[in-house]
Scaffold this motif. Structure first.
Motif, PDB file in Angstrom:
ATOM      1  N   LYS A  52       0.831  -1.208   0.000  1.00 14.31           N
ATOM      2  CA  LYS A  52       0.000   0.000   0.000  1.00 14.31           C
ATOM      3  C   LYS A  52       0.867   1.262   0.000  1.00 14.31           C
ATOM      4  O   LYS A  52       0.632   2.188  -0.786  1.00 14.31           O
ATOM      5  CB  LYS A  52      -0.913  -0.007   1.232  1.00 14.31           C
ATOM      6  N   LEU A  53       1.866   1.287   0.863  1.00 16.53           N
ATOM      7  CA  LEU A  53       2.741   2.455   0.942  1.00 16.53           C
ATOM      8  C   LEU A  53       3.575   2.609  -0.327  1.00 16.53           C
ATOM      9  O   LEU A  53       3.861   3.735  -0.765  1.00 16.53           O
ATOM     10  CB  LEU A  53       3.644   2.343   2.173  1.00 16.53           C
ATOM     11  N   SER A  54       3.944   1.493  -0.933  1.00 16.49           N
ATOM     12  CA  SER A  54       4.703   1.535  -2.190  1.00 16.49           C
ATOM     13  C   SER A  54       3.867   2.127  -3.317  1.00 16.49           C
ATOM     14  O   SER A  54       4.401   2.793  -4.217  1.00 16.49           O
ATOM     15  CB  SER A  54       5.189   0.137  -2.562  1.00 16.49           C
ATOM     16  N   ARG A  55       2.581   1.869  -3.295  1.00 14.73           N
ATOM     17  CA  ARG A  55       1.702   2.471  -4.305  1.00 14.73           C
ATOM     18  C   ARG A  55       1.532   3.971  -4.058  1.00 14.73           C
ATOM     19  O   ARG A  55       1.533   4.766  -5.004  1.00 14.73           O
ATOM     20  CB  ARG A  55       0.332   1.781  -4.304  1.00 14.73           C
ATOM     21  N   GLU A  56       1.361   4.342  -2.798  1.00 12.04           N
ATOM     22  CA  GLU A  56       1.129   5.742  -2.458  1.00 12.04           C
ATOM     23  C   GLU A  56       2.390   6.591  -2.577  1.00 12.04           C
ATOM     24  O   GLU A  56       2.333   7.753  -2.995  1.00 12.04           O
ATOM     25  CB  GLU A  56       0.579   5.837  -1.036  1.00 12.04           C
ATOM     26  N   HIS A  57       3.506   6.011  -2.205  1.00  7.65           N
ATOM     27  CA  HIS A  57       4.793   6.724  -2.225  1.00  7.65           C
ATOM     28  C   HIS A  57       5.866   5.803  -2.825  1.00  7.65           C
ATOM     29  O   HIS A  57       6.647   5.199  -2.098  1.00  7.65           O
ATOM     30  CB  HIS A  57       5.190   7.144  -0.808  1.00  7.65           C
ATOM     31  N   PRO A  58       5.891   5.674  -4.159  1.00  9.40           N
ATOM     32  CA  PRO A  58       6.804   4.720  -4.804  1.00  9.40           C
ATOM     33  C   PRO A  58       8.280   4.969  -4.490  1.00  9.40           C
ATOM     34  O   PRO A  58       8.691   6.093  -4.179  1.00  9.40           O
ATOM     35  CB  PRO A  58       6.524   4.939  -6.301  1.00  9.40           C
ATOM     36  N   ASN A  59       9.031   3.877  -4.587  1.00  5.28           N
ATOM     37  CA  ASN A  59      10.487   3.937  -4.445  1.00  5.28           C
ATOM     38  C   ASN A  59      10.901   4.557  -3.113  1.00  5.28           C
ATOM     39  O   ASN A  59      11.731   5.456  -3.056  1.00  5.28           O
ATOM     40  CB  ASN A  59      11.108   4.691  -5.627  1.00  5.28           C
ATOM     41  N   PHE A  60      10.291   4.045  -2.039  1.00  7.24           N
ATOM     42  CA  PHE A  60      10.625   4.481  -0.676  1.00  7.24           C
ATOM     43  C   PHE A  60      10.445   5.992  -0.482  1.00  7.24           C
ATOM     44  O   PHE A  60      11.219   6.627   0.226  1.00  7.24           O
ATOM     45  CB  PHE A  60      12.051   4.053  -0.313  1.00  7.24           C
ATOM     46  N   GLY A  61       9.418   6.530  -1.135  1.00  8.48           N
ATOM     47  CA  GLY A  61       9.118   7.949  -0.969  1.00  8.48           C
ATOM     48  C   GLY A  61       9.908   8.877  -1.861  1.00  8.48           C
ATOM     49  O   GLY A  61       9.702  10.101  -1.822  1.00  8.48           O
ATOM     50  N   GLN A  62      10.778   8.328  -2.702  1.00  7.59           N
ATOM     51  CA  GLN A  62      11.596   9.171  -3.573  1.00  7.59           C
ATOM     52  C   GLN A  62      10.728   9.889  -4.605  1.00  7.59           C
ATOM     53  O   GLN A  62      10.965  11.068  -4.909  1.00  7.59           O
ATOM     54  CB  GLN A  62      12.668   8.314  -4.262  1.00  7.59           C
TER      55      GLN A  62
END
Length: 263
Positions: A52-62
């Motif tokens: 879920k977090l990867s979809r919302e903020h891909p590539n560890f938030g990069q």
């Protein structure tokens, strides 16, 4: 003597394994701050929250600018809140997250995969360019250094620093560009990536017209057949890095163009 001029490695699940399951490490870290979270509950929740977090903020938030530290903080807090049904205050969860973020910055949480150092030494002795291509944040440099593995690598490409994640062929192209600074004769056809996931390592490497060896951690024939149905050539499937080291000099040429059509 093998024929590859460039060999790159995935890290998690290929070059390094966790010393203990991550859910156990999370549970133990939480207990240091008075938080009771069962490893089994953490394990059930972790993957869904990670995706879920990867979809919302891909590539560890990069991609969204929140940065990898905030990304991991959000993940740990979300997992622990759900595992404990929000029994503790946010500052306590934040403290656990900070502890874990620092803990995973060194090599104590990891074990070097069996056969890894022997394979790396062999590649180094044969003057092969050796690199890392990993969907990871910038802490990877500290991890490799603390495990004394950095001495083997000519370069390390993390998805966070490159701004591109596997399976995009572009991250492999970045690695190839770094290799070309060392040896102008490096081409995709003489480049090999070693990983453990079809969906990131194999698809990405084949899309960049590289070769790719998959480490399955299983000698189960059903597993091998499943990988073959996904397009992986049988002679590029290995139980571990020990087997890969033994067979590396004997890998034969294949038609990369035909393989690439499968994806």
């Amino acid at each position: 003597m093998h024929r590859f001029r460039l060999v790159t490695f995935d890290v998690s699940g290929t070059l390094l394994n966790f010393r203990r399951p991550p859910q156990t490490l999370y549970s133990e870290a939480a207990s240091l701050f008075g938080v009771t979270a069962q490893p089994s509950d953490i394990a059930l929740i972790f993957r869904a929250q990670y995706d879920k977090l990867s979809r919302e903020h891909p590539n560890f938030g990069q991609k969204t600018g929140i940065g990898w530290k905030k990304w991991w903080n959000l993940l740990v807090v979300d997992v622990l809140e759900k595992a404990t049904r929000c029994q503790y205050n946010r500052s306590t969860y934040d403290s656990v997250a900070g502890y874990l973020i620092n803990a995973f910055e060194n090599g104590d949480c990891y074990a070097i995969a069996e056969g890894a150092q022997d394979l790396l030494s062999y590649l180094q002795q044969t003057n092969t360019i050796i690199g890392v291509i990993s969907n990871y944040d910038e802490r990877l440099h500290c991890v490799l250094n603390s495990l004394d593995l950095n001495k083997y690598f000519n370069f390390v490409v993390t998805s966070y620093e490159a701004g591109i994640e596997k399976p995009s062929p572009k991250i492999f192209e970045k690695a190839l560009a770094l290799a070309l600074k060392i040896d102008t004769h490096v081409t995709p056809s003489c480049s090999l990536h070693i990983g453990d996931k079809v969906e990131t390592d194999y698809v990405g490497a084949i899309g960049a017209h590289w070769h790719c060896a998959l480490v399955t951690k299983s000698s189960d024939e059903l597993c091998r057949r499943g990988l073959q149905r996904q397009g992986v050539l049988p002679n590029y499937i290995f139980r571990d890095l020990v087997e890969l080291r033994a067979k590396l000099p004997h890998l034969w040429e294949r038609d990369i163009g035909e393989d690439a059509k499968k994806f």
